[in-house]
Enzyme design. Structure first.
Site, PDB file in Angstrom:
ATOM      1  N   HIS A 143       0.882  -1.127   0.075  1.00  0.00           N
ATOM      2  CA  HIS A 143       0.039   0.146   0.023  1.00  0.00           C
ATOM      3  C   HIS A 143       0.858   1.148  -0.132  1.00  0.00           C
ATOM      4  CE1 HIS A 143       0.469  -1.286   4.225  1.00  0.00           C
ATOM      5  NE2 HIS A 143       0.730   0.094   4.484  1.00  0.00           N
ATOM      6  N   HIS A 145       0.689   5.170   1.278  1.00  0.00           N
ATOM      7  CA  HIS A 145       0.175   6.077   2.153  1.00  0.00           C
ATOM      8  C   HIS A 145       0.235   7.539   1.646  1.00  0.00           C
ATOM      9  CE1 HIS A 145       0.570   3.907   6.275  1.00  0.00           C
ATOM     10  NE2 HIS A 145       1.501   3.262   5.405  1.00  0.00           N
TER      11      HIS A 145
HETATM   12  P1  5GP Z   1       2.066   0.392   7.392  1.00  0.00           P
HETATM   13  O1  5GP Z   1       2.979   0.427   8.725  1.00  0.00           O
HETATM   14  O2  5GP Z   1       1.971  -1.276   7.139  1.00  0.00           O
HETATM   15  O3  5GP Z   1       2.702   0.821   6.106  1.00  0.00           O
HETATM   16  O4  5GP Z   1       0.793   0.854   7.375  1.00  0.00           O
HETATM   17  C1  5GP Z   1      -0.572   0.321   7.569  1.00  0.00           C
HETATM   18  C2  5GP Z   1      -1.640   1.338   7.755  1.00  0.00           C
HETATM   19  O5  5GP Z   1      -2.944   0.463   7.662  1.00  0.00           O
HETATM   20  C3  5GP Z   1      -1.648   1.959   9.058  1.00  0.00           C
HETATM   21  O6  5GP Z   1      -1.579   3.355   9.113  1.00  0.00           O
HETATM   22  C4  5GP Z   1      -2.993   1.396   9.909  1.00  0.00           C
HETATM   23  O7  5GP Z   1      -3.482   2.362  10.575  1.00  0.00           O
HETATM   24  C5  5GP Z   1      -3.836   1.148   8.743  1.00  0.00           C
HETATM   25  N1  5GP Z   1      -4.751  -0.024   9.027  1.00  0.00           N
HETATM   26  C6  5GP Z   1      -4.596  -1.006   9.537  1.00  0.00           C
HETATM   27  N2  5GP Z   1      -5.655  -1.952   9.665  1.00  0.00           N
HETATM   28  C7  5GP Z   1      -6.442  -1.188   8.989  1.00  0.00           C
HETATM   29  C8  5GP Z   1      -8.026  -1.499   8.939  1.00  0.00           C
HETATM   30  O8  5GP Z   1      -8.606  -2.159   9.048  1.00  0.00           O
HETATM   31  N3  5GP Z   1      -8.578  -0.327   8.170  1.00  0.00           N
HETATM   32  C9  5GP Z   1      -8.004   0.824   7.704  1.00  0.00           C
HETATM   33  N4  5GP Z   1      -8.720   1.678   7.168  1.00  0.00           N
HETATM   34  N5  5GP Z   1      -6.879   1.039   7.976  1.00  0.00           N
HETATM   35  C10 5GP Z   1      -5.839   0.065   8.535  1.00  0.00           C
END
Ligand code: 5GP
Ligand code: ZN
Length: 203
Positions: A143, A145
């Site tokens: 993903h 951000h």
């Molecule tokens: P990472 O650290 O893997 O780049 O970020 C994962 C992101 O996914 C985090 O910012 C977290 O808040 C978001 N996230 C995790 N679980 C969920 C979810 O169930 N729904 C949504 N909308 N965001 C999520």
């Protein structure tokens, strides 16, 4: 219509009218307009929360979708409007994502970020990818951000990151040569191209 034509048409159509305002925004049971069976991806994972969102088995506040990607608000945002662009197919990290899928995700960034900035009254944003545990990745469905920024938002500043001026020494040259060599052998394929002089701007 050919699948590629259908995809192109859907992307163009989604840019013209990304989400009908009447379409479901919070959609626990059908986050996407397509059902699981016509999602053009067969590798969704049972335990992945983002795959659940794609399948419509978990809720999300959806901002945008097309045949390749969806974008929804992060449920634990760093700033208002913080959202995530994810591919419809499950790839654990950016490095394991095919370039064409990365391209599809990235191509939506200007379009979505402009809308998010307008809606949140900001004129800046950070684009962030956490690739791997040590970089802070916690959800292993690739993903991107988009994090809207405002003056004095007390988030991080680029200048606040600890940096060391790059020294043009043997160590740096060794590192550059090492990376260039790795680039030539990525996936075991030697590209055989001459990538030019190591130190550019030197005579
Ligand atoms: P990472 O650290 O893997 O780049 O970020 C994962 C992101 O996914 C985090 O910012 C977290 O808040 C978001 N996230 C995790 N679980 C969920 C979810 O169930 N729904 C949504 N909308 N965001 C999520
Ligand atoms: Zn997934």
């Amino acid at each position: 219509m050919e699948p590629a034509q259908r995809r192109r048409f859907s992307i163009i159509a989604s840019h013209l009218r990304p989400l009908a305002l009447s379409s479901s925004i919070l959609s626990p049971s059908h986050c996407t307009s397509s059902s699981d069976s016509d999602n053009n991806c067969s590798n969704l994972e049972a335990d992945c929360i983002f795959c659940k969102i794609i399948r419509g088995d978990a809720p999300a506040l959806k901002l945008y979708e097309d045949d390749e990607c969806i974008c929804f608000l992060d449920n634990n945002p760093v700033s208002p409007g913080h959202c995530l662009i994810i591919p419809r197919c499950h790839f654990p990290s950016l490095v394991s994502t095919p370039p064409s899928v990365v391209a599809a995700m990235c191509s939506k960034v200007p379009y979505i970020s402009k809308a998010v900035m307008k809606a949140t009254g900001s004129d800046s944003f950070n684009l962030l990818v956490n690739n791997g545990v040590d970089a802070g990745q916690v959800i292993f469905h690739t993903h991107i951000h988009i994090i809207p920024r405002r003056a004095q938002d007390c988030l991080w500043a680029s200048e606040s990151l600890k940096r060391q001026p790059l020294k043009l020494d043997q160590e740096a040259l060794h590192l550059v040569n090492n990376i260039r060599q790795q680039l030539s052998f990525v996936d075991g394929l030697e590209d055989g191209k001459d990538h030019g002089p190591t130190l550019i701007g030197s005579h």
